[in-house]
Design a protein around this motif. Structure first.
Motif, PDB file in Angstrom:
ATOM      1  N   VAL A  98     -13.011   8.404  28.821  1.00 25.19           N
ATOM      2  CA  VAL A  98     -13.821   7.422  29.554  1.00 25.19           C
ATOM      3  C   VAL A  98     -15.043   7.025  28.727  1.00 25.19           C
ATOM      4  O   VAL A  98     -15.391   5.838  28.634  1.00 25.19           O
ATOM      5  N   ARG A  99     -15.664   8.013  28.094  1.00 23.54           N
ATOM      6  CA  ARG A  99     -16.832   7.732  27.245  1.00 23.54           C
ATOM      7  C   ARG A  99     -16.431   6.855  26.064  1.00 23.54           C
ATOM      8  O   ARG A  99     -17.167   5.921  25.686  1.00 23.54           O
ATOM      9  N   TYR A 100     -15.285   7.119  25.486  1.00 18.75           N
ATOM     10  CA  TYR A 100     -14.792   6.310  24.369  1.00 18.75           C
ATOM     11  C   TYR A 100     -14.545   4.867  24.794  1.00 18.75           C
ATOM     12  O   TYR A 100     -14.938   3.919  24.093  1.00 18.75           O
ATOM     13  N   LEU A 101     -13.911   4.679  25.951  1.00 16.29           N
ATOM     14  CA  LEU A 101     -13.621   3.323  26.417  1.00 16.29           C
ATOM     15  C   LEU A 101     -14.908   2.538  26.679  1.00 16.29           C
ATOM     16  O   LEU A 101     -14.982   1.334  26.407  1.00 16.29           O
ATOM     17  N   ALA A 102     -15.928   3.217  27.194  1.00 14.01           N
ATOM     18  CA  ALA A 102     -17.202   2.536  27.429  1.00 14.01           C
ATOM     19  C   ALA A 102     -17.812   2.054  26.110  1.00 14.01           C
ATOM     20  O   ALA A 102     -18.325   0.929  26.015  1.00 14.01           O
TER      21      ALA A 102
END
Length: 514
Positions: A98-102
């Motif tokens: 999720v952090r990567y996608l953000a």
């Protein structure tokens, strides 16, 4: 305002397509119900460990080869936007994704309207109208749905509403102490759940009508993965757990607060049996939610209504201009390819972008010229199969295409095989299509049984009998398949031995052109 594109969903597929459209300066916007990208992964998998490989240390210096072992990164020109920089765990945590996608959304500058809940989609005079919960209308000539399979799949079992749902149940193992638990389903979500409860529950049964299939045998990564199969060890070593082959016929509540389940066995003399449980958890997978589409553009569904039916351009078969991206495109290679997973559909999204460019923006499929001689064509093919991550990940789905007309040859990469077969690239006198494939019988061979006769590596004479992944080159004359050539399999997946791989391929090309 009528845009060129609306994308519904800012998960990995929606972001991948948006990043490509953004780089090309296209007119688009992404509509996302959540307050950030990848909201599906803020909840799933419930026990938070992904089963997508994150191999940081590959020994490769070529980033294209490294992508073969990186199942989470999206495609971009930014070397910093690799998921391997966010976690070193082989099976990483969902929160890291999720952090990567953000960060991907931020650094690629994609245009996303968050907090936009789509409630209705209609189509009139070739234009889609998408209405959100706030009453706003968004209009576009083309609509791309990248929502994934967002609705829990509920089998038609009387009393199934009494079961706890995978998307809602309390995952704390402490709440299952000394209880008898039935898990309905035989996929990774079912075994992920069972494995998480093994230390606390008294008895766990995992039930489903179909035989259990292991990913290491079928090579379909959606089948049961080794990371989730410790439960099988406890079953076969008689530790109060079991896998039941058959169907749940009925569920009813008992007076003591438990459940009585009528179960029909698939292969025992005792066909029907009543089993008692304290808890039942439904883990039967997910399906596409088509409820937002009205009668003007409701897509046809297939595979028990779980997926929208699509043509080779990832387009609805009955709604022109309605395309799909991401895990929904697994309808095209259901349970045999990787389109249901990030490491597969990232390339499928790029293929969709190129299809849209060719159809609507006058941009033919990217190509490069080749010298139209057999040796040069063989050189180009061998170089690509030894390096490409797209052909590696999308085996049997994407292929490279060499077109030969008179004394001219062109090379086109990563074309959906069925799109090429449907004439998407136009007519040609000679066309060579290369992809990577497992043998036709690969899912029937025990890969660990040394007594089973197998083709040995670099075996030119029997290359067509290979079970393991290997390159296959097909020649089409005026659109009709005329010949097929298999390159011999190789333990290191390096198909570059001159006498074994290059020379036989060059001879095949020469014979086809002659």
């Amino acid at each position: 305002m009528v845009r060129d594109y609306l994308i519904i969903g800012a998960g990995p597929a929606g972001l991948q397509l948006a990043a490509l459209l953004e780089r090309a300066g296209r007119d688009y916007v992404v509509l996302e119900r959540g307050d950030g990208p990848g909201t599906f992964f803020t909840r799933f998998p419930r026990h938070r460990q992904l089963i997508s490989i994150n191999k940081v240390n590959t020994g490769y210096t070529d980033p294209e080869l490294s992508l073969r072992m990186d199942w989470n990164s999206l495609l971009s020109d930014d070397p910093e936007l690799l998921f391997t920089r966010y976690s070193e765990e082989y099976f990483p945590q969902a929160d890291d994704f999720v952090r990567y996608l953000a960060d991907f959304a931020d650094r690629t500058g994609v245009r996303v309207d968050y907090g936009t809940d789509v409630v209705r989609v209609s189509r009139e005079a070739g234009v889609f109208t998408v209405r959100d919960a706030a009453g706003r209308d968004w209009r576009a000539r083309r609509l791309v749905v990248a929502t994934g399979v967002s609705r829990l799949n509920e089998p038609a079992i009387p009393g199934i509403e009494l079961a706890e749902r995978y998307d809602e149940f309390d995952t704390d193992p402490a709440s299952f102490v000394n209880q008898r638990v039935l898990v309905v389903g035989k996929g990774n979500s079912a075994f992920e759940t069972a494995e998480a409860l093994m230390a606390k529950a008294a008895v766990i049964h995992v039930a489903g009508p179909h035989s259990l299939k292991m990913a290491w045998k079928t090579h379909f990564v959606g089948h049961l993965r080794a990371v989730n199969n410790n439960f099988l060890d406890s079953y076969q070593l008689k530790s109060q757990n079991a896998v039941l082959d058959g169907t749940v016929e009925n569920i009813e509540k008992t007076s003591d607060g438990g459940f009585r389940v009528t179960f029909r066995y698939a292969r025992t003399a005792e066909r029907l049996r009543e089993l008692l449980y304290d808890r039942i958890i439904l883990c039967a997978g997910f399906r596409f939610d088509a409820d937002v589409f009205d009668e003007t553009c409701r897509p046809a569904l297939v595979i028990d209504g779980r997926f929208p039916e699509q043509n080779s351009a990832y387009e609805s078969v009955n709604v022109p201009g309605l395309h799909f991206a991401g895990t929904l495109t697994q309808q095209r290679d259901f349970k045999r390819g990787t389109s249901g997973f990030v490491h597969g559909f990232r390339y499928g999204v790029r293929a969709l972008y190129r299809i849209l460019g060719a159809r609507h923006h006058g941009e033919p499929w990217p190509s490069r010229p080749l010298t139209a001689v057999p040796e040069a064509i063989a050189d180009a093919v061998v170089a690509r199969v030894n390096r490409s991550s797209a052909l590696w990940q999308q085996f049997g789905v994407l292929g490279d295409v060499v077109t030969v007309d008179a004394d001219r040859a062109t090379y086109q990469e990563e074309v959906p095989l069925e799109y090429a077969a449907d004439g998407g690239l136009g007519p040609a006198a000679h066309r060579f299509v290369v992809d990577l494939e497992y043998g036709a019988d690969h899912d029937g061979v025990d890969p660990f049984d040394v007594t089973v006769p197998r083709v040995t590596e670099n075996d030119v004479e029997h290359a067509m009998d290979s079970s393991y992944l290997h390159p296959v080159v097909r020649h089409y004359r005026d659109g009709v398949l005329s010949a097929t050539h298999h390159l011999a399999e190789n333990l290191e997946n390096e198909w570059d031995i001159p006498a074994v791989h290059h020379q036989p391929l060059a001879a095949f090309v020469k014979a086809c052109l002659d």
